[in-house]
Design a protein around this motif. Sequence first.
Motif, PDB file in Angstrom:
ATOM      1  N   LEU A 183      -6.828   1.576  -3.061  1.00 47.56           N
ATOM      2  CA  LEU A 183      -5.605   0.464  -2.744  1.00 47.56           C
ATOM      3  C   LEU A 183      -6.044   0.341  -1.281  1.00 47.56           C
ATOM      4  N   CYS A 232      -1.969   3.080 -11.702  1.00 48.66           N
ATOM      5  CA  CYS A 232      -2.385   3.698 -10.030  1.00 48.66           C
ATOM      6  C   CYS A 232      -2.097   5.297 -10.577  1.00 48.66           C
ATOM      7  N   TYR A 244       0.829  -1.556  -0.389  1.00 50.20           N
ATOM      8  CA  TYR A 244      -0.173   0.367  -0.694  1.00 50.20           C
ATOM      9  C   TYR A 244       0.960   1.098  -0.102  1.00 50.20           C
TER      10      TYR A 244
END
Lengths: 253, 169
Positions: free
Chosen positions: B130, B118, B27
């Motif tokens: 996420l 992303c 993350y």
Amino acid sequence: MLPLHLLDEDAVEALLTGRPVTPELAPLAGAVGQLRTAARQPVRPSDELARRLATGDFSGIPPAPLPPEPSGHRIRTWLAGVSPRVRVVTGAVVMFTGLTAATAAGALPGGAQDHVEKFIETVTPITFQHEQPEPGIVEDVSDTRTTEPDDTGRTEDPGEPVRPPGKPETPPGKPPEKPDNPNKPEEPPGKPETPPGKPAEKPDNPNKPETPPAKPEKPGNEGNGNSGNGQGNSGNNGNGNSGNGNNGNGNGP
Amino acid sequence: MFDAARAGAPWAFERLYTDLAPVVTGYLRLQGAAEPDDLTSEVFLGVFAGLASFEGTEPQFRSWVFTIAHRRLIDERRRVARRPSEPTDDPATLDGPGGDAEAEAIDALGLRRVYELCATLSAEQREVVLLRVVGDLTVEQVAQTVGRSVGAVKALQRRGLTALRKKVQ
């Protein structure tokens, strides 16, 4: 292929949680799967963390702040820490507030509504008004307020409202006030008790006085307290006019 | 396991770290953290130091860990706020500081495609997506972690997936 705007909530949840999706969403599900897979690579701890993991000793490190508790949990925690008396008082206050709100909204059944209204009007300054005066009657009230006082300082009685049975007009043991006392004006000169254009009474509801018994309209005003006694004598709710009339008589030549 | 960790059992700390550290690091990395491994270690040092005071279930512990990771990430971003750009918003920057060797390693891990995905998301959309996908948190947990309403989180995740869908088609 589905249009882009047809990504409904179920499809969104299926994509985000890795559940099977329709074939049209397979490329998107594959992309989300790539995100999920890429974030599962093993990681090596720092030297300090590795050392503390081996010993299980994390003393001397500032702890991370704990997650905030939900509000319901905070209330339960607070209630668990107070005395039983405080719990009872808190519960009573909450119940009375809720009952008052329900009564004000007229949400109670018919009989209970009346009883609770009377109770609340007795123990609190709250007055429930759910009947509008008819226009014609309002005009009569206005005429009453402009009536000149007679020699006794009283206005003409336009129609005495019926008092609730069993309720004396004056408190027992307390003599009625003399309306012709020139040394004690009931109201300051030129100050009407009610604003112009506002009816001072509701004669269409004879069973229900506008204010609770023995309760002045303006607490702390001495003149109004006298007017309250005057009301008992004359049986007229136009007390402000009566008081002004007395004042005029007493101060006159 | 929580009880054992509270009692100071090393194996319990090791198990908790092994279970959660990879996803926390992932993350932080996909969010553009400069040093995701070090940041992950800081997160777990603080979490384990405060574990004695924590009361809750495993999902709540997971949500707590990601909340701490999110806050540490924001702190790091504030520290490096003088830098003009975020690494993951522009995939081309991945080839810069690390050189060819790092870029090859990223390609070998298959991360380049993930970074490109992303980069199609806004910062808010990426944060929510996420946390839901990598962190495996619920909508309510994400809302609590990022300090937004549940409705806002749902809207962000829907728009994020729509952007990803445009990218992959």
